[in-house]
Design an enzyme around this catalytic site. Structure first.
Site, PDB file in Angstrom:
ATOM      1  N   SER A   1      -6.631   1.120  -4.871  1.00  0.00           N
ATOM      2  CA  SER A   1      -5.944   1.183  -6.157  1.00  0.00           C
ATOM      3  C   SER A   1      -5.600  -0.219  -6.636  1.00  0.00           C
ATOM      4  O   SER A   1      -5.436  -1.149  -5.836  1.00  0.00           O
ATOM      5  CB  SER A   1      -4.654   2.002  -6.014  1.00  0.00           C
ATOM      6  OG  SER A   1      -3.842   1.878  -7.161  1.00  0.00           O
TER       7      SER A   1
ATOM      8  N   TYR B   1       3.148   3.361  -0.863  1.00  0.00           N
ATOM      9  CA  TYR B   1       1.808   3.675  -1.362  1.00  0.00           C
ATOM     10  C   TYR B   1       1.063   2.396  -1.745  1.00  0.00           C
ATOM     11  O   TYR B   1      -0.098   2.198  -1.353  1.00  0.00           O
ATOM     12  CB  TYR B   1       1.911   4.600  -2.578  1.00  0.00           C
ATOM     13  CG  TYR B   1       0.595   4.915  -3.237  1.00  0.00           C
ATOM     14  CD1 TYR B   1      -0.237   5.893  -2.706  1.00  0.00           C
ATOM     15  CD2 TYR B   1       0.189   4.249  -4.389  1.00  0.00           C
ATOM     16  CE1 TYR B   1      -1.449   6.197  -3.305  1.00  0.00           C
ATOM     17  CE2 TYR B   1      -1.021   4.548  -4.994  1.00  0.00           C
ATOM     18  CZ  TYR B   1      -1.837   5.514  -4.451  1.00  0.00           C
ATOM     19  OH  TYR B   1      -3.037   5.806  -5.049  1.00  0.00           O
TER      20      TYR B   1
ATOM     21  N   LYS C   1      -2.371   0.695  -0.014  1.00  0.00           N
ATOM     22  CA  LYS C   1      -3.594   0.391  -0.756  1.00  0.00           C
ATOM     23  C   LYS C   1      -3.991  -1.075  -0.598  1.00  0.00           C
ATOM     24  O   LYS C   1      -5.183  -1.401  -0.572  1.00  0.00           O
ATOM     25  CB  LYS C   1      -3.417   0.756  -2.228  1.00  0.00           C
ATOM     26  CG  LYS C   1      -3.289   2.257  -2.471  1.00  0.00           C
ATOM     27  CD  LYS C   1      -4.516   3.019  -1.987  1.00  0.00           C
ATOM     28  CE  LYS C   1      -4.445   4.504  -2.326  1.00  0.00           C
ATOM     29  NZ  LYS C   1      -5.665   5.239  -1.937  1.00  0.00           N
TER      30      LYS C   1
END
Length: 264
Positions: free
Chosen positions: A156, A169, A173
């Site tokens: 991401s 998160y 990534k």
């Protein structure tokens, strides 16, 4: 009077992924579904998978109705037994594996980073990073037996442009960006290319939740084309990376962000 033009049927053998076998995790909706569909459209046999049985069955029915070669299996990548069953089924049904796309991921929390709990950190890193690594480790010997192939990790843009609201998160990534580079070096002798997709704001339920969070309104300023991307706009680059057209691309994290600013 002009004669009617006859459209020749597509020669299946000329499709760029003809007879390749691909596993796509987290592939029953959104980006994973679009990637699975595109790989199948380009000639591959695709195993689609997801945690929920009803999602797997619905996705498989839709793709089969489109005339695509898919096989569906329920799989939670966080469970070793599920990963092993997924790989075993691919070998049972198709006899080989050429491609792996690691798309499955979780994000249990969006908010102030100091509000994240230890359980949240454990869940995010177990599914997004650790399970991804062990899925790759499990599949790699089978891809090597075919003389090589391709692996894609879906990361991401928040791995490049960290934001405290994305917390664990975002850091998971960023880790995937590094894992892509390391695995590309570690697997060169196996003739397996490993590349990543650093995905931007794509029109999925996950992105909609983020963009509806008032604290994140300023993120729109980072998006170059001022719109959400569509899952299909991620699928083409994934198929390209799996094909011989990308045979000299390895260890790259390719941004699919609509021109979003920022790199490490």
């Amino acid at each position: 009077m002009h004669s009617e033009m006859k459209i020749k049927p597509c020669d299946e053998s000329k499709k760029k992924l003809h007879e390749k076998v691909a596993i796509v995790t987290g592939s029953t909706y959104g980006i994973g579904f679009a990637i699975a569909r595109r790989l199948a459209q380009d000639g591959a046999h695709v195993l689609i998978s997801s945690r929920k049985k009803e999602n797997v069955e619905k996705a498989a029915e839709q793709l089969k109705d489109e005339g695509l070669s898919v096989y569906a299996i329920q799989c939670h990548v966080g469970y070793k037994e599920d990963r092993e069953r997924l790989v075993a089924k691919a070998l049972e049904v198709y006899g080989k594996i050429d491609i792996l796309v690691c798309n499955a991921a979780v994000n249990p929390f969006v908010g102030p980073i100091f509000d994240t709990t230890e359980d949240m950190w454990t869940k995010v890193f177990h599914v997004n990073v650790i399970s991804t690594f062990f899925m790759i480790k499990l599949v790699a010997p089978h891809i090597e037996k075919q003389g090589g192939g391709s692996i894609i990790l879906c990361s991401s843009f928040v791995g490049y442009v960290p934001h405290p609201t994305f917390g664990a998160y975002a850091i998971s990534k960023t880790t995937l960006l590094g894992l892509t580079n390391i695995l590309a070096q570690a697997m060169r002798h196996m003739n397996i290319r490993v590349n990543g997709l650093a995905l931007g704001f794509i029109n999925t339920s996950f992105s909609k939740v983020i963009l509806e969070t008032p604290e994140l309104a300023s993120i729109w300023d980072l998006i170059g084309v001022y719109r959400l991307g569509e899952p299909e706009e991620c699928a083409g680059i994934a198929s390209f990376l799996c094909s011989e057209d990308a045979s000299y691309i390895n260890g790259e994290n390719i941004a699919v962000t609509g021109g979003m600013r920022g790199r490490l």
